[in-house]
Design an enzyme around this catalytic site. Structure first.
Site, short mmCIF file in Angstrom:
data_model
loop_
_atom_site.label_atom_id
_atom_site.label_comp_id
_atom_site.label_asym_id
_atom_site.label_seq_id
_atom_site.Cartn_x
_atom_site.Cartn_y
_atom_site.Cartn_z
N HIS A 126 0.86 -1.20 0.00
CA HIS A 126 0.00 0.00 0.00
C HIS A 126 0.89 1.24 0.00
O HIS A 126 1.29 1.71 -1.06
CB HIS A 126 -0.93 -0.10 1.21
CG HIS A 126 -1.97 0.97 1.32
ND1 HIS A 126 -2.28 1.82 0.29
CD2 HIS A 126 -2.79 1.32 2.35
CE1 HIS A 126 -3.24 2.65 0.68
NE2 HIS A 126 -3.56 2.36 1.93
N ASP B 163 3.05 6.41 -7.54
CA ASP B 163 4.31 6.06 -6.88
C ASP B 163 5.51 6.13 -7.81
O ASP B 163 6.65 6.15 -7.35
CB ASP B 163 4.22 4.65 -6.28
CG ASP B 163 3.18 4.58 -5.20
OD1 ASP B 163 3.25 5.43 -4.30
OD2 ASP B 163 2.30 3.72 -5.26
N HIS C 227 -2.20 -0.32 -12.03
CA HIS C 227 -3.03 0.03 -10.88
C HIS C 227 -4.30 -0.80 -10.93
O HIS C 227 -4.80 -1.10 -12.02
CB HIS C 227 -3.38 1.53 -10.94
CG HIS C 227 -3.87 2.07 -9.64
ND1 HIS C 227 -5.18 1.95 -9.24
CD2 HIS C 227 -3.22 2.74 -8.66
CE1 HIS C 227 -5.31 2.53 -8.06
NE2 HIS C 227 -4.15 3.00 -7.67
N1 COA Z 1 4.87 -4.52 -14.55
C1 COA Z 1 4.78 -5.46 -15.51
N2 COA Z 1 3.64 -6.13 -15.76
C2 COA Z 1 2.58 -5.85 -15.02
C3 COA Z 1 2.60 -4.87 -14.00
C4 COA Z 1 3.82 -4.19 -13.78
N3 COA Z 1 3.92 -3.25 -12.85
N4 COA Z 1 1.40 -4.79 -13.42
C5 COA Z 1 0.63 -5.68 -14.04
N5 COA Z 1 1.34 -6.33 -14.99
C6 COA Z 1 0.83 -7.33 -15.95
C7 COA Z 1 0.64 -8.67 -15.26
O1 COA Z 1 1.80 -9.46 -15.34
C8 COA Z 1 -0.51 -9.22 -16.03
O2 COA Z 1 -0.03 -9.69 -17.26
P1 COA Z 1 -0.67 -11.04 -17.90
O3 COA Z 1 -2.07 -10.65 -18.25
O4 COA Z 1 0.19 -11.35 -19.07
O5 COA Z 1 -0.60 -12.09 -16.84
C9 COA Z 1 -1.38 -8.00 -16.34
O6 COA Z 1 -0.47 -6.89 -16.35
C10 COA Z 1 -2.46 -7.73 -15.29
O7 COA Z 1 -1.85 -7.75 -14.03
P2 COA Z 1 -2.62 -7.93 -12.65
O8 COA Z 1 -1.64 -8.23 -11.58
O9 COA Z 1 -3.76 -8.87 -12.83
O10 COA Z 1 -3.23 -6.48 -12.47
P3 COA Z 1 -3.80 -5.90 -11.12
O11 COA Z 1 -4.77 -4.85 -11.50
O12 COA Z 1 -4.28 -6.94 -10.22
O13 COA Z 1 -2.49 -5.27 -10.45
C11 COA Z 1 -1.01 -3.86 -9.32
C12 COA Z 1 -2.38 -4.00 -10.00
C13 COA Z 1 -0.86 -2.45 -8.81
C14 COA Z 1 -0.93 -4.82 -8.13
C15 COA Z 1 0.09 -4.20 -10.36
O14 COA Z 1 -0.05 -3.39 -11.50
C16 COA Z 1 1.48 -4.08 -9.77
O15 COA Z 1 2.00 -5.02 -9.16
N6 COA Z 1 2.15 -2.89 -9.95
C17 COA Z 1 3.47 -2.69 -9.43
C18 COA Z 1 3.40 -2.29 -7.96
C19 COA Z 1 2.87 -0.89 -7.75
O16 COA Z 1 3.23 0.04 -8.44
N7 COA Z 1 1.99 -0.75 -6.74
C20 COA Z 1 1.44 0.53 -6.38
C21 COA Z 1 0.03 0.66 -6.82
S1 COA Z 1 -0.59 2.27 -6.44
#
Ligand code: COA
Length: 460
Positions: A316, A412, A355
């Site tokens: 978070h 972020d 996100h």
């Molecule tokens: N870098 C590379 N690939 C990413 C990614 C990232 N930061 N975030 C998502 N993906 C990809 C996943 O591998 C997945 O690919 P696939 O369909 O081939 O399997 C697809 O995008 C969807 O990812 P998913 O994890 O299902 O999306 P989500 O909506 O659940 O995830 C987050 C959201 C924020 C958890 C994710 O984007 C992430 O881990 N970001 C990095 C951490 C971050 O910045 N967090 C702060 C958020 S404010």
């Protein structure tokens, strides 16, 4: 600054459009209709028509049920009637992480993730960052409208005159280990405020709620700065009431031997904008924690400590630390292509990208970017991490892998770089988030306390 008149027009239009908009009223429970909005087709008694129901057939029994739909939701408790026999407890909904469960109604913050829109009380974040300051925005979040000039002056006066903490809090903080994580110190000291204001336990008392709100917003920067100074072994700096909210925070962080600390207006403004951007963001982990703890009706300091605890986690509030570590690991713009290949092969994630809600450019990331140059100019130093971040963004946004998955920079991605430029150590990043989020937490707590449907949160 306090152009309440102008903004009020925007608020009313926007709220009308969304069908929400009861203002936060101290001590007064808001009036609510019966589970119905303008958008729903209602009969005169406010019940849904057939068109606004969900027909459910239980294949175990062959029984059918009409479940009422209001505002795009069904009530989980309406499923309890679905039973195989009299002894059956009834059907429950299962939703770990509450990803598809609304647990309150709120008019504080609005996000449209597809369009990349963020609004506080109906006002776009871009407008607030351009024309307001953090304290004005805090007022907006809490009261539901922007202050007029008198309201603004009184609000600023009140917050400014509650910034000092009891000397025992200072002594208490001095007891932490020399290398204590400042976020852990903040968590403990916000919780400790509760013991200094036992009368705040009376959450039904309008005055107590108000003064606690002011104290929390006023004292959070003081506690945060004390935690930071402690981690450096530097003496704590008392608040300076002549300075703005952001200016005073810079003073408490960075003052050394000068008689009077004078914040650079560019840094002061950049910090104020960062504060506005982080003030609220709907029902995330920490805000849900504030509401959950608050549902047991402890004093507000304890509920807000729950929010600080939620924010502490790397999933978070700690994501911008992960961004800085990732940029340091990449080390140079030349290594960006290889790093991106690794990401595409699934060995890495670009931290600060993607996100759960935004499937477009996070509006906050755009605004932060526009202040980076100003901060670097004021501090007179170049940040090599910024070049790496920009190269990474440019290449990723040119690459079908990222665009097809709607992966854009989130808040972020650049906030860590800007904190670095402000000379804030990584350990402090989450604390820098907690300070401005306090106004959002308090607004959400207040709305929850005033909510007719509030209940003790007790999931299955
Ligand atoms: N870098 C590379 N690939 C990413 C990614 C990232 N930061 N975030 C998502 N993906 C990809 C996943 O591998 C997945 O690919 P696939 O369909 O081939 O399997 C697809 O995008 C969807 O990812 P998913 O994890 O299902 O999306 P989500 O909506 O659940 O995830 C987050 C959201 C924020 C958890 C994710 O984007 C992430 O881990 N970001 C990095 C951490 C971050 O910045 N967090 C702060 C958020 S404010």
């Amino acid at each position: 600054m306090f152009s309440g008149q102008l903004y009020n027009v925007v608020v009313i239009e926007s709220l009308g459009k969304e069908g929400v908009g009861w203002p936060a009223v101290w001590g007064k429970r808001r009036e609510r209709g019966v589970r119905m909005t303008d958008r729903a087709q209602a009969t005169e008694d406010g019940r849904a028509t057939k068109a606004e129901t969900l027909a459910v057939t239980d294949n175990r029994t062959g029984e059918s049920y009409d479940i009422e739909i209001t505002e795009g939701t069904v009530r989980a408790m309406d499923f309890r009637q679905i039973k195989v026999d009299e002894d059956d407890f009834g059907l429950m909904t299962y939703d770990p992480g509450l990803s598809n469960t609304a647990h309150c109604r709120s008019s504080i913050c609005y996000i449209d993730g597809e369009q990349g829109i963020l609004e506080y009380r109906g006002i776009p974040i871009e407008q607030l960052c351009e024309r307001s300051n953090y304290l004005e925005v805090a007022y907006l979040l809490i009261y539901g409208h922007l202050p007029n000039e008198d309201e603004y002056n009184n609000w600023v006066y009140q917050v400014t005159h509650h910034t000092f903490v009891h000397e025992n809090i200072k002594n208490f903080m001095e007891g932490f280990r020399h290398d204590a994580d400042p976020m852990g110190m903040l968590l403990a000291s916000v919780g400790a405020l509760s013991t200094f204001y036992p009368e705040s336990k009376d959450v039904n008392d309008e005055w107590q709620r108000w003064v606690s709100t002011v104290r929390l917003i006023a004292k959070m920067p003081t506690l945060a700065a004390f935690a930071y100074r402690h981690s450096l072994g530097l003496p704590y700096i008392y608040p300076d009431n002549d300075l703005s909210y952001a200016g005073n925070f810079l003073n408490m962080l960075f003052k050394i031997a000068e008689t009077k600390y004078e914040p650079d207006p560019r840094l002061e403004r950049a910090l104020d904008v960062l504060f506005i951007l982080h003030a609220d963001h709907e029902q995330n982990c920490s805000t849900a924690a504030v509401r959950t703890v608050g549902s047991a009706l402890p004093d507000p300091y304890t509920s807000i400590a729950g929010g600080v605890a939620g924010l502490y986690g790397p999933l978070h509030g700690g994501a911008n630390i992960a961004v800085v570590r990732m940029l340091e690991r990449i080390g140079s713009t030349d290594n960006v292509p290889d790093f991106l290949e690794d990401v595409k092969e699934g060995n890495e994630r670009i931290m600060g990208f993607g996100h759960r809600v935004y499937k477009n450019y996070d509006p906050r990331a755009k605004i932060i970017q526009s202040h980076i140059e100003e901060v670097l100019e004021a501090t007179g130093k170049q940040n090599p991490l910024l070049d790496i971040a920009r190269e990474l963004e440019k290449r990723a946004l040119d690459d079908e892998y990222f665009t097809s998955r709607a992966l854009y920079p989130n808040v972020d991605f650049y906030s860590g770089v800007i904190y670095e430029a402000l000379n804030i150590p990584t350990d402090m990043f989450t604390v820098m988030f907690a300070v401005p989020r306090t106004s959002g937490w308090v607004a959400q707590w207040m709305e929850w306390i005033n909510d007719e449907e509030r209940k003790l949160v007790r999931p299955r």
